[in-house]
Design a protein around this motif. Structure first.
Motif, PDB file in Angstrom:
ATOM      1  N   GLU A 156      50.466  83.866  38.893  1.00 34.45           N
ATOM      2  CA  GLU A 156      49.968  83.681  40.257  1.00 34.45           C
ATOM      3  C   GLU A 156      48.877  84.700  40.522  1.00 34.45           C
ATOM      4  OE1 GLU A 156      53.079  83.380  43.089  1.00 34.45           O
ATOM      5  OE2 GLU A 156      51.730  82.991  44.769  1.00 34.45           O
TER       6      GLU A 156
ATOM      7  N   HIS B 193      60.368  86.495  45.042  1.00 40.53           N
ATOM      8  CA  HIS B 193      60.947  85.461  44.178  1.00 40.53           C
ATOM      9  C   HIS B 193      60.466  85.602  42.743  1.00 40.53           C
ATOM     10  CE1 HIS B 193      57.119  83.762  45.766  1.00 40.53           C
ATOM     11  NE2 HIS B 193      56.957  83.452  44.498  1.00 40.53           N
TER      12      HIS B 193
ATOM     13  N   TYR C 278      47.047  86.881  43.637  1.00 41.50           N
ATOM     14  CA  TYR C 278      47.040  87.316  45.037  1.00 41.50           C
ATOM     15  C   TYR C 278      45.720  88.039  45.285  1.00 41.50           C
ATOM     16  CZ  TYR C 278      52.112  86.793  46.034  1.00 41.50           C
ATOM     17  OH  TYR C 278      53.379  86.316  46.245  1.00 41.50           O
TER      18      TYR C 278
ATOM     19  N   HIS D 131      59.324  82.689  39.809  1.00 40.34           N
ATOM     20  CA  HIS D 131      59.053  81.251  39.741  1.00 40.34           C
ATOM     21  C   HIS D 131      60.160  80.545  38.964  1.00 40.34           C
ATOM     22  CE1 HIS D 131      54.578  82.203  40.532  1.00 40.34           C
ATOM     23  NE2 HIS D 131      55.267  82.076  41.655  1.00 40.34           N
TER      24      HIS D 131
ATOM     25  N   HIS E 237      58.154  88.927  42.202  1.00 41.15           N
ATOM     26  CA  HIS E 237      57.099  89.502  43.036  1.00 41.15           C
ATOM     27  C   HIS E 237      57.398  89.360  44.520  1.00 41.15           C
ATOM     28  CE1 HIS E 237      56.046  85.469  41.573  1.00 41.15           C
ATOM     29  NE2 HIS E 237      55.476  85.243  42.741  1.00 41.15           N
TER      30      HIS E 237
HETATM   31 FE   FE2 Z   1      55.048  83.284  43.562  1.00 41.48          FE
END
Ligand code: FE2
Length: 206
Positions: A105, A96, A107, A98, A144
């Motif tokens: 984000e 997706h 990870y 955002h 991403h």
């Molecule tokens: Fe995300």
């Protein structure tokens, strides 16, 4: 969820287990094979996978802790992406951008071996390989998706702004992400250019 006076909260530890279980999580969801329609290049292989494993087979699960949805609040959670491949293409999340596109984000890989595929809406791309202890910081404006290139579940801890939202349609509208990750025939993975990808021009201009 209505805005919270966050000073009245009582923060506590979240235990992150290697299989993705997050104690203290407040919600979660599962994605099933049927939810991945259109994601894999080989449509016939996808239909065979549906027949073999069933449309309701869970392919990844997400658990998260969210105390508020106001701008500035954080969502912290785990994603557990099961291993596998369809038509030689490794198991992936839907991916997706955002909805508030400038939201970034984090990870962090908890266990397993995977990749984070990244496409900037302006045209460049990146692939970040993650094993336990490695993390990637995803800037705003980048589409991403996670890919599991290992034999075990790929578990990541994520953190992003609670108001970010997700646009899942952007990838289908672009003909898929710019790269596909396939089996290299020698126990590893290789990255192929996705010829169907048409860029995110419409996304970037809206
Ligand atoms: Fe995300």
């Amino acid at each position: 969820m209505s805005p919270t006076d966050t000073t009245t909260l009582r923060p506590s530890a979240l235990t992150v287990l290697s299989d993705g279980v997050l104690t203290g999580s407040t919600a979660g969801y599962e994605k099933r094979l049927a939810d991945m329609a259109g994601a894999y290049a080989d449509a016939a292989a996808f239909q065979r996978a549906i027949k073999t494993h069933g449309a309701d087979t869970v392919v990844y699960s997400v658990r998260f802790h969210q105390y508020d949805s106001s701008p500035g609040a954080l969502i912290v959670g785990t994603s557990t992406l099961l291993p596998g491949s369809i038509g030689g293409e490794f198991a992936m999340t839907r991916g997706h951008l955002h909805r508030i596109a400038n939201r970034g984000e984090l990870y962090y890989c908890v266990s397993g071996h995977g990749l984070v595929l990244l496409d900037a809406v302006s045209g460049s791309s990146a692939t970040v390989e993650l094993t336990p202890g490695l993390a990637t910081s995803i800037p705003g404006g980048w589409v991403h998706r996670s890919v599991n290139v290992g034999a075990e579940p790929f578990v990541t801890l994520f953190c992003y702004a609670a108001d970010a939202g997700q646009d899942y349609e952007v990838i289908a509208a672009a003909g898929g992400m710019s790269m596909r990750i396939v089996d290299d025939g020698d126990g590893g993975w290789q990255q192929l250019i996705n010829d169907e990808h048409q860029g995110y021009a419409r996304t970037a201009s809206r």
